[in-house]
Scaffold this motif. Structure first.
Motif, PDB file in Angstrom:
ATOM      1  N   LYS A 119       0.761  -1.221   0.053  1.00  0.00           N
ATOM      2  CA  LYS A 119       0.025   0.012  -0.003  1.00  0.00           C
ATOM      3  C   LYS A 119       0.914   1.161   0.184  1.00  0.00           C
ATOM      4  O   LYS A 119       1.796   1.500   0.867  1.00  0.00           O
ATOM      5  N   ILE A 120       0.626   2.249  -0.969  1.00  0.00           N
ATOM      6  CA  ILE A 120       1.528   3.280  -0.941  1.00  0.00           C
ATOM      7  C   ILE A 120       0.317   4.647  -1.022  1.00  0.00           C
ATOM      8  O   ILE A 120      -0.252   4.787  -1.727  1.00  0.00           O
ATOM      9  N   GLU A 121       0.741   5.189  -0.106  1.00  0.00           N
ATOM     10  CA  GLU A 121      -0.103   6.358   0.105  1.00  0.00           C
ATOM     11  C   GLU A 121       0.705   7.801  -0.602  1.00  0.00           C
ATOM     12  O   GLU A 121       1.773   7.942   0.015  1.00  0.00           O
ATOM     13  N   GLY A 122       0.400   8.313  -1.479  1.00  0.00           N
ATOM     14  CA  GLY A 122       1.242   9.395  -2.243  1.00  0.00           C
ATOM     15  C   GLY A 122       1.490  10.483  -1.290  1.00  0.00           C
ATOM     16  O   GLY A 122       0.613  10.725  -0.527  1.00  0.00           O
ATOM     17  N   VAL A 123       2.634  11.199  -1.491  1.00  0.00           N
ATOM     18  CA  VAL A 123       3.021  12.427  -0.744  1.00  0.00           C
ATOM     19  C   VAL A 123       3.174  13.469  -1.994  1.00  0.00           C
ATOM     20  O   VAL A 123       3.334  13.195  -3.037  1.00  0.00           O
TER      21      VAL A 123
END
Ligand code: EPZ
Length: 421
Positions: free
Chosen positions: A216-220
């Motif tokens: 899971k990658i939460e964009g920044v």
């Protein structure tokens, strides 16, 4: 090289080729300087640094200190030059960072290679799932190109039909700056994927689940520079483990992480070799008596690594009894069979991906040809065990992934030298 007595002593492995290449690609994601230590001195690393410079990054490589510094303050182009990309397929993992950083990336299609077609459909599937527009084209020279564009990448769910290492890495490298959350299902578990996620998180990314099926990658909005040490090269370590076994020697491989090599250790033990592993080292003792056959089947991590299949096959030609080798990852990773058979291995290709190794061979020295990186390494290992002199040509394949293999093998008793062709 020529027949060598049992190898004895210790040899240290370098940082991982397959980890450092995506780490270098990740430096394109920040304007700040990134510092990568334990970097291996390899041809592929030079090519990747040249590629980063072609995009406008500044790079330096202190080979003695094993430190690479990259500062991608300004990206001057998001189009990859064909003459660089065609030298190294792994160039494609710079596509994700360029797309994320600049909103566009145009690459020549990386051709296949000796071991397979090496498609990138899963990489592109990921970019499209994040909202990119992807177009394939041909230029006037009929060379194929792929272009991806996106104002700003968004969240999305991506299921990988096969747990592709490169696709997992490329998608992660694009997703870290996306507006939203990206889920990769059936992701690759390789340690080189985990090392990349750790580096990206040091840069300020928000990645969870690397090393498992679901990442899971939460964009920044932005990533800052970071300092990171490359994990040891598990395939280089495995190669020297086989060098010990095939010569019936006793070798300690230093700077090796045994938890990255469990299948190789297990299989060596099944043949009767003694393997002792501890904090940062693996010792292989194969001088204790008769060694017997075993079967191997390559699989995505944590299964038996395809990158160790040629080397292990060379070893299996020398143990007592028949072995079967099944290559499930790449469609054409048996070119070393013809070369090993020139040395008297008598290997039988039963089907496209299954070979039978009769075993019990007294290999004889011959002139053989490296067809790809790991096949070339396998031929060197066979040459150490074979009676007489073996010459391996086209060693540029080998030098892409092994730093000073002649020096390292000579230091533990291998009779090997590089000669001009
Ligand atoms: C990485 O290649 C390694 N290279 C390879 O090491 C290694 O053999 C391979 O992973 C498998 O472990 C680097 O890390 C630089 P994949 P990669 O995508 O990422 C299919 C070496 O000797 N596939 O996991 O290219 C593909 O055809 C090299 O150091 C698709 O179908 O491998 C293959 O059958 C050789 N579509 C399978 O997945 C895609 O979009 C595994 O390939 C991508 C891949």
């Amino acid at each position: 090289m020529e027949h060598s007595d049992p190898l004895r002593g210790s040899v240290a492995v370098c940082g991982s080729k397959n980890a450092v290449l995506p780490l270098l690609a990740a430096t394109l994601l920040s304007e700040d300087e990134c510092i990568i230590s334990e970097a291996p001195d390899l041809k592929d690393v030079e090519i990747m640094c040249a590629l980063l410079r072609s995009f406008g990054a500044e790079t330096s490589f202190d080979k003695k200190a094993k430190i690479i510094k990259v500062k991608a303050a300004n990206i001057t182009t998001n189009e990859a030059r064909e003459e660089l990309v065609c030298q190294m397929r792994a160039s494609i993992v710079t596509m994700g960072p360029l797309l994320a950083r600049t909103g566009r990336a145009r690459f020549p299609l990386p051709g296949g290679c000796a071991i397979g077609d090496r498609p990138i459909d899963l990489h592109l599937k990921g970019f499209i799932a994040m909202g990119a527009n992807v177009v394939m084209s041909k230029d006037e020279t009929k060379s194929g190109f792929v272009e991806a564009d996106a104002e700003r990448l968004g969240g999305g769910d991506i299921y990988l039909d096969t747990p592709s290492v490169g696709a997992t890495q490329n998608i992660m490298l694009a997703a870290v700056l996306a507006k939203g959350t990206v889920i990769i299902e059936n992701a690759a578990h390789e340690p080189e994927v985990v090392d990349l996620a750790n580096f990206l998180n040091k840069m300020g990314a928000r990645i969870k689940g690397a090393g498992t099926d679901i990442i899971k990658i939460e964009g920044v909005a932005k990533l800052h520079g970071a300092v990171h040490s490359v994990i040891p090269d598990r395939i280089e370590a495995g190669t020297y483990m086989i060098a010990a076994a095939i010569t019936r020697g006793d070798v300690t491989i230093e700077n090796a992480l045994s938890n990255h090599l469990k299948p190789v250790i297990a299989k060596l033990r099944e043949t009767g070799a003694e393997v002792v592993d501890g904090e940062g080292f693996i010792r292989v003792k194969a001088d204790g008596g008769r060694l017997v056959s075993t079967d191997i089947k390559t699989l995505p991590y944590p299964g038996f690594p395809t990158d160790m299949q040629p080397q292990f096959m060379a070893y299996l030609t020398t143990v007592s009894g028949p072995s079967a080798v099944l290559e499930t990852v790449f469609e054409n990773r048996f070119m070393h069979i013809a070369e090993l058979n020139k040395m008297g291995a008598g290997i039988i290709l039963k089907e496209e991906r299954r070979a039978i190794i009769p075993g019990g061979s007294r290999l004889a020295g011959a002139g053989v040809k490296a067809t790809d990186l790991r096949a070339g390494a396998a031929l060197i290992l066979a040459g150490l065990a074979a009676e007489g002199v073996t010459t391996v040509s086209d060693i540029y394949h080998i030098e892409r992934g092994y730093s000073d293999i002649c020096g390292k093998l000579s230091s533990i008793g291998g009779k090997i030298a590089k000669v001009d062709e």
